[in-house]
Design a protein around this motif. Structure first.
Motif, PDB file in Angstrom:
ATOM      1  N   GLY A   1      -5.094   8.873   5.076  1.00  0.00           N
ATOM      2  CA  GLY A   1      -5.258   9.419   3.730  1.00  0.00           C
ATOM      3  C   GLY A   1      -6.674   9.812   3.394  1.00  0.00           C
ATOM      4  O   GLY A   1      -7.626   9.471   4.120  1.00  0.00           O
ATOM      5  N   THR A   2      -6.797  10.517   2.279  1.00  0.00           N
ATOM      6  CA  THR A   2      -8.116  10.968   1.821  1.00  0.00           C
ATOM      7  C   THR A   2      -8.541  10.230   0.544  1.00  0.00           C
ATOM      8  O   THR A   2      -9.714  10.163   0.238  1.00  0.00           O
ATOM      9  CB  THR A   2      -8.099  12.485   1.569  1.00  0.00           C
ATOM     10  N   THR A   3      -7.560   9.728  -0.221  1.00  0.00           N
ATOM     11  CA  THR A   3      -7.879   8.907  -1.394  1.00  0.00           C
ATOM     12  C   THR A   3      -7.322   7.520  -1.104  1.00  0.00           C
ATOM     13  O   THR A   3      -6.104   7.343  -1.026  1.00  0.00           O
ATOM     14  CB  THR A   3      -7.204   9.486  -2.663  1.00  0.00           C
TER      15      THR A   3
ATOM     16  N   ALA B   1       0.841  -1.203   0.000  1.00  0.00           N
ATOM     17  CA  ALA B   1       0.000   0.000   0.000  1.00  0.00           C
ATOM     18  C   ALA B   1       0.876   1.253   0.000  1.00  0.00           C
ATOM     19  O   ALA B   1       0.898   2.024   0.968  1.00  0.00           O
ATOM     20  CB  ALA B   1      -0.928   0.001   1.212  1.00  0.00           C
ATOM     21  N   PRO B   2       1.613   1.481  -1.097  1.00  0.00           N
ATOM     22  CA  PRO B   2       2.430   2.689  -1.171  1.00  0.00           C
ATOM     23  C   PRO B   2       1.549   3.935  -1.202  1.00  0.00           C
ATOM     24  O   PRO B   2       0.346   3.841  -1.451  1.00  0.00           O
ATOM     25  CB  PRO B   2       3.208   2.519  -2.469  1.00  0.00           C
ATOM     26  N   VAL B   3       2.194   5.067  -0.973  1.00  0.00           N
ATOM     27  CA  VAL B   3       1.431   6.309  -0.818  1.00  0.00           C
ATOM     28  C   VAL B   3       1.979   7.385  -1.733  1.00  0.00           C
ATOM     29  O   VAL B   3       3.133   7.338  -2.161  1.00  0.00           O
ATOM     30  CB  VAL B   3       1.491   6.817   0.640  1.00  0.00           C
ATOM     31  N   SER B   4       1.140   8.377  -1.981  1.00  0.00           N
ATOM     32  CA  SER B   4       1.574   9.569  -2.703  1.00  0.00           C
ATOM     33  C   SER B   4       1.026  10.770  -1.933  1.00  0.00           C
ATOM     34  O   SER B   4       0.016  10.662  -1.245  1.00  0.00           O
ATOM     35  CB  SER B   4       1.016   9.499  -4.123  1.00  0.00           C
TER      36      SER B   4
ATOM     37  N   ILE C   1      -3.537   6.580  -1.085  1.00  0.00           N
ATOM     38  CA  ILE C   1      -3.041   5.231  -0.751  1.00  0.00           C
ATOM     39  C   ILE C   1      -3.549   4.257  -1.809  1.00  0.00           C
ATOM     40  O   ILE C   1      -4.752   4.216  -2.086  1.00  0.00           O
ATOM     41  CB  ILE C   1      -3.515   4.808   0.662  1.00  0.00           C
ATOM     42  N   MET C   2      -2.605   3.528  -2.431  1.00  0.00           N
ATOM     43  CA  MET C   2      -2.959   2.603  -3.510  1.00  0.00           C
ATOM     44  C   MET C   2      -2.588   1.197  -3.057  1.00  0.00           C
ATOM     45  O   MET C   2      -1.412   0.898  -2.857  1.00  0.00           O
ATOM     46  CB  MET C   2      -2.253   3.013  -4.802  1.00  0.00           C
TER      47      MET C   2
ATOM     48  N   VAL D   1       1.026   0.981  -9.581  1.00  0.00           N
ATOM     49  CA  VAL D   1       0.352   2.292  -9.655  1.00  0.00           C
ATOM     50  C   VAL D   1       1.294   3.376  -9.137  1.00  0.00           C
ATOM     51  O   VAL D   1       1.403   4.466  -9.715  1.00  0.00           O
ATOM     52  CB  VAL D   1      -0.977   2.275  -8.859  1.00  0.00           C
ATOM     53  N   LYS D   2       2.020   3.067  -8.079  1.00  0.00           N
ATOM     54  CA  LYS D   2       2.981   4.052  -7.541  1.00  0.00           C
ATOM     55  C   LYS D   2       4.094   4.346  -8.561  1.00  0.00           C
ATOM     56  O   LYS D   2       4.525   5.489  -8.722  1.00  0.00           O
ATOM     57  CB  LYS D   2       3.570   3.535  -6.225  1.00  0.00           C
ATOM     58  N   ALA D   3       4.561   3.313  -9.268  1.00  0.00           N
ATOM     59  CA  ALA D   3       5.595   3.529 -10.292  1.00  0.00           C
ATOM     60  C   ALA D   3       5.054   4.467 -11.372  1.00  0.00           C
ATOM     61  O   ALA D   3       5.755   5.377 -11.838  1.00  0.00           O
ATOM     62  CB  ALA D   3       6.030   2.188 -10.898  1.00  0.00           C
TER      63      ALA D   3
END
Ligand code: NAD
Length: 296
Positions: A155-157, A119-122, A135-136, A170-172
């Motif tokens: 997180g909010t998303t 669950a990586p984050v942005s 969070i994806m 998705v993070k990449a």
């Protein structure tokens, strides 16, 4: 409320663990850096003596480590998390790492009855501090639902994007877009300044039109002022461009723009800018035109 073991209390992990403690979870954290442990205690968490101490009693374990070798060491190596957690514990790796390691961790976890999500984050440091991360998550849908209340504190998303490793893919994709936009904003600044046009004024216009982006919104002022305090370090973005290119190779696709941006980020690192914010890509773009030499 859950008992949460949190390993990796750096730029991102410290505010994330603090939010979880603030929301009423029992957070027991560990980091190699003693200062980070003191910050967790000040935020209402407990400083653990080691990984075993942090995770032995946990229902949820979160890791927020730099890269895949650290995740492999902390999770998979003898004496690591998988040797110490109780069956059915939910292990959530929120680090940005290559998808293969996430899949390996998920398989090793399943062999021991441990549920795993990548669950990586942005959203960067500001997103972590404001509990506004994207969070994806990759993994089983039921495990995602079990982790959702914890994610919602951070997180909010918050989106389940697919099976194990999908969060990292998705993070990449996120990181190649972010790197590319930084490169283009840097080129816009160099062009504006070399043409004698005020860069701050020019970028204000860009930010309000089709070229607008979160990066222009948040970073144009600091980039024009050459303020590069991290934030997200060039070193970490270099790692992420490598993950994106390796994922592209694995999937048999060509990403030429990503390849070019990866080289510019590598140049920034090679020129000693690895600990600066990734917006310092501007320094490399300037150097290509001899601009920084003129200014020196
Ligand atoms: P960081 O270097 O600030 O923090 C990592 C922490 O892990 C450090 O405190 C370090 O001491 C600790 N650590 C390393 N090895 C350890 C071990 N064996 N046992 C215990 N602790 C250990 O990095 P960060 O900026 O917090 O980033 C963490 C992850 O999140 C990275 O994968 C990064 O790519 C990703 N990320 C960072 C940002 C950002 O803006 N900084 C944004 C999104 C994602």
């Amino acid at each position: 409320m859950s008992r949460i073991g949190f390993i990796g209390l750096g730029v991102m992990g410290t505010p994330m663990a603090a939010h979880l403690a603030g929301a009423g979870h029992e957070v027991s954290g560990f980091d190699l850096n003693a200062e980070a442990l003191a910050k967790l205690t000040a935020a209402g968490g407990q400083a653990a003596a080691d990984v075993a101490d942090a995770v032995g009693d946990a229902e949820v374990v979160i890791t927020m480590l730099p890269d895949h070798p650290q995740v492999a060491q902390v999770v998979l190596a003898p004496g690591g998390i998988l040797d110490h957690v109780r069956p059915a514990t939910l292990l959530v790796d929120m680090s940005t790492i290559r998808p293969e390691t996430s899949i390996e961790v998920a398989k090793a976890g399943a062999d021991k009855g441990i549920r795993v999500l990548d669950a990586p984050v942005s959203g960067g440091q500001a997103g972590a501090e404001q509990a506004a991360l994207s969070i994806m998550a990759g993994g089983d849908a039921a495990d995602f639902l079990a982790a959702k209340p914890v994610f919602d504190v951070l997180g909010t998303t918050v989106v389940h994007v697919g099976p194990h490793g999908a969060g990292q893919v998705v993070k990449a994709a996120n990181q190649l877009v972010v790197g590319g936009i930084y490169g283009l904003v840097a080129e816009a600044i160099v062009l504006l300044e070399a043409s004698g046009v005020d860069a701050a004024t020019g970028l204000d216009v860009l930010a309000g039109g089709l070229a607008g982006s979160r990066i222009l919104e948040l970073k144009r002022t600091s980039m024009v002022a050459r303020e590069f305090r991290p934030g997200f370090r060039i070193d970490l973005h270099h790692k992420d461009m490598g993950i994106a290119l390796a994922a592209a190779r694995q999937s048999g696709v060509a990403l030429p723009m990503t390849g070019l941006v990866a080289q510019l980020v590598a140049a920034a690192r090679a020129r000693g800018h690895g600990s600066l914010d990734h917006s310092a890509l501007l320094k490399v773009v300037e150097e290509l035109s001899g601009r920084s030499l003129q200014e020196a």
